[in-house]
Design a protein around this motif. Structure first.
Motif, short mmCIF file in Angstrom:
data_model
loop_
_atom_site.label_atom_id
_atom_site.label_comp_id
_atom_site.label_asym_id
_atom_site.label_seq_id
_atom_site.Cartn_x
_atom_site.Cartn_y
_atom_site.Cartn_z
N ASN A 21 0.82 -1.22 0.00
CA ASN A 21 0.00 0.00 0.00
C ASN A 21 0.85 1.26 0.00
O ASN A 21 0.43 2.31 -0.50
CB ASN A 21 -0.94 0.01 1.21
CG ASN A 21 -2.06 -0.98 1.07
OD1 ASN A 21 -2.70 -1.05 0.03
ND2 ASN A 21 -2.29 -1.79 2.09
N ASN A 38 3.76 1.71 -1.56
CA ASN A 38 4.24 1.99 -2.91
C ASN A 38 4.02 0.75 -3.77
O ASN A 38 4.67 -0.28 -3.56
CB ASN A 38 5.73 2.36 -2.88
CG ASN A 38 6.21 2.88 -4.22
OD1 ASN A 38 5.98 2.28 -5.26
ND2 ASN A 38 6.88 4.03 -4.20
N PRO A 78 2.63 10.99 4.91
CA PRO A 78 1.95 10.02 4.04
C PRO A 78 2.43 8.59 4.24
O PRO A 78 1.68 7.64 4.07
CB PRO A 78 2.28 10.50 2.63
CG PRO A 78 2.62 11.94 2.79
CD PRO A 78 3.25 12.07 4.14
N MET A 116 -1.90 6.45 7.93
CA MET A 116 -2.45 6.75 6.62
C MET A 116 -2.67 5.48 5.80
O MET A 116 -3.62 5.37 5.04
CB MET A 116 -1.50 7.69 5.85
CG MET A 116 -2.10 8.31 4.61
SD MET A 116 -3.33 9.56 5.01
CE MET A 116 -4.37 9.47 3.57
N ILE A 117 -1.83 4.49 6.00
CA ILE A 117 -1.88 3.28 5.18
C ILE A 117 -2.81 2.22 5.76
O ILE A 117 -3.63 1.64 5.05
CB ILE A 117 -0.46 2.72 5.00
CG1 ILE A 117 0.38 3.71 4.18
CG2 ILE A 117 -0.48 1.35 4.32
CD1 ILE A 117 1.83 3.39 4.13
N ASN A 170 -7.22 7.67 0.44
CA ASN A 170 -5.94 7.05 0.08
C ASN A 170 -4.76 8.00 0.19
O ASN A 170 -3.62 7.56 0.30
CB ASN A 170 -6.00 6.52 -1.35
CG ASN A 170 -6.99 5.37 -1.49
OD1 ASN A 170 -7.13 4.56 -0.59
ND2 ASN A 170 -7.68 5.32 -2.62
N ASN A 171 -5.02 9.30 0.12
CA ASN A 171 -3.93 10.27 0.17
C ASN A 171 -4.45 11.61 0.67
O ASN A 171 -5.66 11.82 0.83
CB ASN A 171 -3.28 10.42 -1.20
CG ASN A 171 -4.30 10.74 -2.29
OD1 ASN A 171 -5.04 11.72 -2.20
ND2 ASN A 171 -4.36 9.90 -3.32
N HIS A 172 -3.52 12.53 0.91
CA HIS A 172 -3.90 13.83 1.47
C HIS A 172 -4.60 14.73 0.45
O HIS A 172 -5.38 15.60 0.83
CB HIS A 172 -2.67 14.51 2.05
CG HIS A 172 -2.23 13.90 3.34
ND1 HIS A 172 -1.36 12.84 3.40
CD2 HIS A 172 -2.57 14.18 4.63
CE1 HIS A 172 -1.16 12.51 4.66
NE2 HIS A 172 -1.88 13.30 5.42
N SER A 184 -6.85 13.72 -1.72
CA SER A 184 -8.27 13.34 -1.68
C SER A 184 -8.95 13.88 -0.43
O SER A 184 -10.12 14.26 -0.45
CB SER A 184 -8.44 11.82 -1.78
OG SER A 184 -7.84 11.17 -0.67
N TYR A 218 4.34 16.85 -0.10
CA TYR A 218 3.12 16.08 -0.40
C TYR A 218 2.93 15.99 -1.91
O TYR A 218 3.68 16.57 -2.69
CB TYR A 218 1.91 16.73 0.27
CG TYR A 218 1.95 16.62 1.78
CD1 TYR A 218 1.37 15.54 2.43
CD2 TYR A 218 2.58 17.59 2.56
CE1 TYR A 218 1.42 15.42 3.82
CE2 TYR A 218 2.65 17.49 3.93
CZ TYR A 218 2.07 16.40 4.57
OH TYR A 218 2.14 16.29 5.93
N GLU A 219 1.89 15.25 -2.33
CA GLU A 219 1.66 15.06 -3.76
C GLU A 219 1.45 16.41 -4.46
O GLU A 219 0.86 17.34 -3.89
CB GLU A 219 0.46 14.13 -4.00
CG GLU A 219 -0.80 14.52 -3.25
CD GLU A 219 -0.95 13.80 -1.93
OE1 GLU A 219 0.00 13.84 -1.13
OE2 GLU A 219 -2.02 13.21 -1.69
#
Length: 436
Positions: free
Chosen positions: A94, A96, A264, A269-270, A277-279, A281, A308-309
């Motif tokens: 989850n 990666n 993350p 988070m996982i 699923n991520n920050h 979202s 972050y993404e």
């Protein structure tokens, strides 16, 4: 008494060595071993001539040698020595999805063989583990439970404390009611003292230890020469100077919703985030469901600022959502009307300051008495409205924090210059060994 500890970095090895020092005061026949997930933790012990191993590399070599045998097992069954090993790699998958599932499974089987042999050789009867999610730790726990070895979990806690229990870390922790004859005024006094505790002076760490982790990651992470369970599991500070952070201008006519971001790569988070699923979202969902007359402010985790993404920063810029990394955490919490967390320990600090909190994921504090918990069956905009209207009952707040303290928290931090928590943990380990 035969103790084995598993940690990550040099600061964790230092912490464990202090537990060892304390235990040796009353246990002359003590066997105390440290296993380190990262090279920095191994190196800290090695240069001090203390017993330590760096299992990821040793196990990776073992997995390579037994590759044919392990592949046959992987193709035939999900269970090895009574352990459903294929479930144990889910954290890393989850984390990666570019990580090779086969390589992780090979490493997992090698860990099972490693710990079976290790526990037999050293006759381990007590385990102290930092966290409960990495492949090495999950495999260690699976083998230890079959052998009925006592297991204790350690994690950084809120209010300058350290989590310590025999259940698990993060959302796996249990907050049960503490039986006490103390009056409410005595409970209140004890909790107020906990909340107002002053952070101890931190140990000054040498950059050399973590420097080796950083170098190894750069050189080997994208190669087959690096243990698969070490790939994409670490985060390093940004080396170049950041631009100066600016304070957010707060509109006094709006309610302020403070969105807390966490690391993350964190297990919360996982493993403990069933709805997001991520920050990015999280940000998008919260922003799209903001009640009227509200201002959304984002606060990044200090270790992960700017990392972050990319979509998160693009979205924030497009919708003019501000980041506040300049204020202290207490200042940011003070001006907010509602704090939104996935499951960060910041939620606990917000509750301690009588703030309304909405929890989006699973956590040990998402009780309906002290905060608002999100579920997909309920509209998020309604949840946020409810959060703004929520009034935290003072007695519920104090009783929860009192129970949290007595169930899980140890005074002192892992990285303090003058260690306290390690000494208290040593005494608790001795007490529980006498009881059993």
């Amino acid at each position: 008494m035969n103790v084995t500890c598993i940690g990550y970095f040099d600061k964790h090895s230092r912490f464990y060595l202090d537990i060892r020092k304390e235990l040796r005061k009353t246990r002359n026949n003590l066997s105390f071993k440290i296993l380190s997930i990262c090279f920095s933790g191994f190196l800290y012990n090695f240069i001090r001539y203390r017993s330590c191993q760096w299992p990821p590399l040793k196990v990776w070599i073992q997995a390579s040698k037994n590759k044919k045998k392990y592949k046959e097992i992987i193709n035939k069954t999900d269970v090895y020595d009574g352990i459903n090993y294929k479930k144990l790699i889910s954290y890393h998958i989850n984390l990666n999805q570019n990580i090779s599932e086969t390589q992780l499974l090979l490493q997992c089987l090698a860990y099972i063989d490693f710990f079976k042999a290790y526990f037999r050789k050293h006759q381990t009867d007590t385990l102290i583990l930092l966290g409960d999610s990495r492949l090495i730790i999950e495999t260690c726990v699976a083998v230890a439970k079959k052998l009925e070895i006592k297991i204790f979990y350690v994690e950084q806690g809120p209010f300058n404390t350290t989590f310590f229990n025999d259940v698990g870390a993060n959302a796996n922790a249990v907050i049960s009611e503490t039986h006490t004859k103390a009056s409410f005024s005595e409970i209140k006094q004890e909790v107020d003292k906990l909340i107002s505790s002053v952070a101890p002076k931190k140990q000054k760490r040498s950059f050399i230890y973590r420097g080796f982790d950083f170098i190894f990651s750069i050189l080997f992470e994208k190669t087959k020469l690096y243990p698969p369970d070490l790939k994409h599991t670490d985060t390093f500070p940004i080396l170049f100077k950041r631009k100066k952070e600016e304070h957010v201008i707060i509109n006094p006519n709006n309610n302020i919703i403070l969105l807390i971001l966490q690391v993350p790569m964190d297990v919360n988070m996982i493993y403990h985030s069933p709805y997001f699923n991520n920050h990015f979202s999280i940000l998008k969902s919260v922003h799209e469901n903001l009640p009227q007359k509200t201002q959304l402010v984002i606060r990044e985790h200090p270790v992960y600022r700017g990392k972050y993404e990319k979509a998160l920063y693009q979205y924030a810029s497009k919708h003019d959502i501000k980041f506040d990394n300049a204020s202290s955490l207490k200042e940011a919490l003070a001006y907010s009307n509602l704090v939104v967390v996935n499951n960060s320990t910041v939620g606990i600090e917000a509750i301690s300051l009588k703030k309304s909190v909405v929890v989006l994921g699973k956590s040990y504090y998402n009780s309906t008495k002290i905060c608002i918990s999100y579920t997909p069956s309920e509209n998020l905009s309604w949840i946020l409205e409810k959060g703004l209207e929520f009034k935290l009952d003072d007695k519920n707040r104090y009783f929860f924090l009192y129970n949290l303290k007595h169930n899980n928290l140890i005074q002192g931090t892992i990285n303090a210059k003058h260690l306290k928590a390690s000494k208290i943990i040593a005494k608790k380990v001795l007490q529980r060994n006498k009881i059993n």
